[in-house]
Design a protein around this motif. Structure first.
Motif, PDB file in Angstrom:
ATOM      1  N   LYS A  52       0.837  -1.213   0.000  1.00 38.08           N
ATOM      2  CA  LYS A  52       0.000   0.000   0.000  1.00 38.08           C
ATOM      3  C   LYS A  52       0.864   1.254   0.000  1.00 38.08           C
ATOM      4  CE  LYS A  52      -4.305  -1.675   1.966  1.00 38.08           C
ATOM      5  NZ  LYS A  52      -5.284  -1.567   3.052  1.00 38.08           N
ATOM      6  N   ALA A  53       1.982   1.188   0.740  1.00 37.06           N
ATOM      7  CA  ALA A  53       2.900   2.332   0.791  1.00 37.06           C
ATOM      8  C   ALA A  53       3.431   2.633  -0.600  1.00 37.06           C
ATOM      9  CB  ALA A  53       4.057   2.040   1.748  1.00 37.06           C
ATOM     10  N   ILE A  54       3.820   1.579  -1.328  1.00 32.14           N
ATOM     11  CA  ILE A  54       4.369   1.765  -2.682  1.00 32.14           C
ATOM     12  C   ILE A  54       3.327   2.407  -3.600  1.00 32.14           C
ATOM     13  CG2 ILE A  54       5.144   0.488  -4.743  1.00 32.14           C
ATOM     14  CD1 ILE A  54       6.574  -1.436  -2.675  1.00 32.14           C
ATOM     15  N   ASP A  55       2.078   1.966  -3.491  1.00 31.11           N
ATOM     16  CA  ASP A  55       0.999   2.583  -4.302  1.00 31.11           C
ATOM     17  C   ASP A  55       0.900   4.072  -4.006  1.00 31.11           C
ATOM     18  OD1 ASP A  55       0.370   0.219  -5.508  1.00 31.11           O
ATOM     19  OD2 ASP A  55      -1.317  -0.266  -4.180  1.00 31.11           O
ATOM     20  N   ALA A  56       0.962   4.424  -2.715  1.00 32.72           N
ATOM     21  CA  ALA A  56       0.847   5.842  -2.327  1.00 32.72           C
ATOM     22  C   ALA A  56       2.039   6.640  -2.858  1.00 32.72           C
ATOM     23  CB  ALA A  56       0.750   5.963  -0.805  1.00 32.72           C
TER      24      ALA A  56
END
Length: 467
Positions: free
Chosen positions: A222-226
């Protein structure tokens, strides 16, 4: 008699500055209207020349004694140049002329804030809030004061008010992330930034802070998507690339991480931390020459970066060049004496070099600095066991269990040592404890003392727990 010229507000600010400098050169006395003086003061402030700006303010006050604006400018400049008493006096005069000017209370608040007189700072900022048209920066300052007082909850309240006034206030967005971080409240942080993004989907700072909150929660995908959204909105956002690289490292995607880290070089000067991070990725990929090359670039740029010195040691250790590795581990340790990982690596290298006493001393240091390091306790006791110092080995494991009562590995090791010492009843007591903690790990016992696989009593006890 000196000739007096008047210069009005219709002129170009640059022209005002030129005429002012001409006046100083000629020792003349020109008259400037208030706007021209403001332009000249601002010009010198922008040029980072507070001394000249102050000189202009003096002229302005002489020519316009009833204009509070110049006393306020003077106070601001006096505060910047650490003439606090004179700055307060100028503000008092300004307040007599125009008590409703919010800047008086903002500057006074700033000064009290820097003097750590927080109650007086808040009092002035609150007055400014009532008088100012735009209040987001004042709310931000109030938030800072509460942070300095250690009241992060109240700081969050004011930061949210600040963002309600001005959704674009980047500082407030980052400070909010900081406060949630200090309070270790990442869930609320995620919730806030997600709501914020619903209103402001193109805020790269909000996506970035959301990525950081997900990272701290261990939600790396999720961090990478953000971070990707942050980069999509602002493709030159080096910090987002760097943190995305860190998230990929946490997912053990080292080759991808290297590519992402390299992207930062397109948008900012390479720095020691990024070189070190790339070195670590190559190390994990066991490409030790590449790893070492990047670690060396890192220490060349920042000789105080302990992790990079340590990394060079790790690459040499991998190649069984223990003596050289030790040299670099010790360089890292010189910079950060209380790093348990460095002591652990030193202990291991000393042991591999046959320096048993030095290895023991280093392990002693590891468990002192990090008593939760199970592997360090096991290795430390192992050295004593190998030298037939069974009592010492048992004592070490006993201390380890006191610090880590849940760690099954320690109980199994204790069983092995007690059996080796011939203390069978005590060994069986510990075996029961080990099996209660984690029956799956009983293989540890056989790894250490293979002959126990023939022992019917032990096998019966293990079978009872395994069923």
């Amino acid at each position: 008699m000196e000739e007096e010229f008047e210069f009005g507000f219709t002129e170009d600010p640059k022209f005002s500055v030129e005429r002012y400098e001409e006046m100083i050169r000629n020792h003349d006395q020109y008259f400037f209207d208030a706007q021209a003086f403001e332009n000249i003061i601002d010009y010198y402030i922008e040029k980072n020349d507070p001394a000249k700006a102050l000189q202009v303010a003096e002229y302005a006050i002489n020519q316009h004694p009833f204009a509070a604006v110049f006393l306020i400018k003077q106070a601001q400049l006096l505060a910047i140049t650490n003439h606090t008493g004179a700055a307060f006096a100028a503000l008092d005069k300004a307040a007599m002329l125009e008590a409703s000017d919010a800047d008086i209370y903002i500057i006074r608040g700033n000064m009290y804030e820097s003097m750590e007189r927080y109650a007086e700072a808040l009092e002035n900022y609150e007055k400014a809030l009532d008088l100012a048209e735009e209040t987001d920066e004042i709310l931000l300052h109030i938030a800072y004061v509460y942070q300095n007082m250690g009241d992060y909850e109240t700081s969050i309240t004011y930061l949210k008010l600040c963002l309600k006034q001005n959704m674009e206030n980047q500082d407030a967005l980052y400070e909010l992330a900081f406060c949630y971080d200090v309070l270790d409240n990442q869930e609320e942080s995620v919730q806030f930034y997600q709501q914020y993004i619903d209103t402001e989907p193109y805020s790269y700072a909000a996506w970035y802070n959301l990525g950081n909150a997900f990272t701290k929660l261990g939600l790396f995908e999720k961090a990478i998507d953000a971070y990707d959204y942050a980069i999509l909105i602002k493709d030159s956002f080096a910090s987002a690339y760097f943190n995305k690289g860190n998230a990929l490292v946490n997912l053990e995607k080292y080759a991808e991480a290297i590519e992402v880290y390299r992207h930062t070089f397109e948008y900012e000067q390479p720095n020691a931390d990024t070189y070190c991070a790339i070195g670590e990725c190559y190390e994990k990929l066991e490409q030790m020459d590449d790893a070492r090359a990047f670690y060396k670039k890192s220490v060349k740029m920042d000789p105080k970066l302990a992790d990079a010195w340590f990394g060079i040691g790790v690459t040499l250790d991998f190649e069984e060049r223990y003596f050289e590795a030790l040299h670099f581990y010790k360089k890292a340790l010189d910079i950060d004496l209380t790093n348990a990982d460095y002591w652990f690596a030193i202990a291991d290298a000393e042991y591999k070099l046959g320096h048993i006493q030095e290895a023991e001393d280093a392990y002693e240091k590891v468990v002192e600095l990090n008593p939760m390091d199970i592997d360090a306790w096991l290795d430390y006791s192992s050295i004593l066991y190998e030298q037939q110092r069974l009592t010492g080995a048992i004592e070490i494991i006993s201390q380890a269990i006191k610090n880590n009562p849940e760690a099954a590995e320690l109980y199994y090791r204790m069983v092995a040592y007690l059996f080796a010492k011939g203390e069978y009843n005590e060994a069986l007591n510990y075996l029961e404890l080990a099996l209660s903690a984690d029956p799956e790990k009983h293989y540890i016992l056989f790894d250490y003392l293979p002959q126990l696989q023939e022992n019917k009593v032990i096998l019966d006890i293990i079978n009872r727990y395994s069923k």
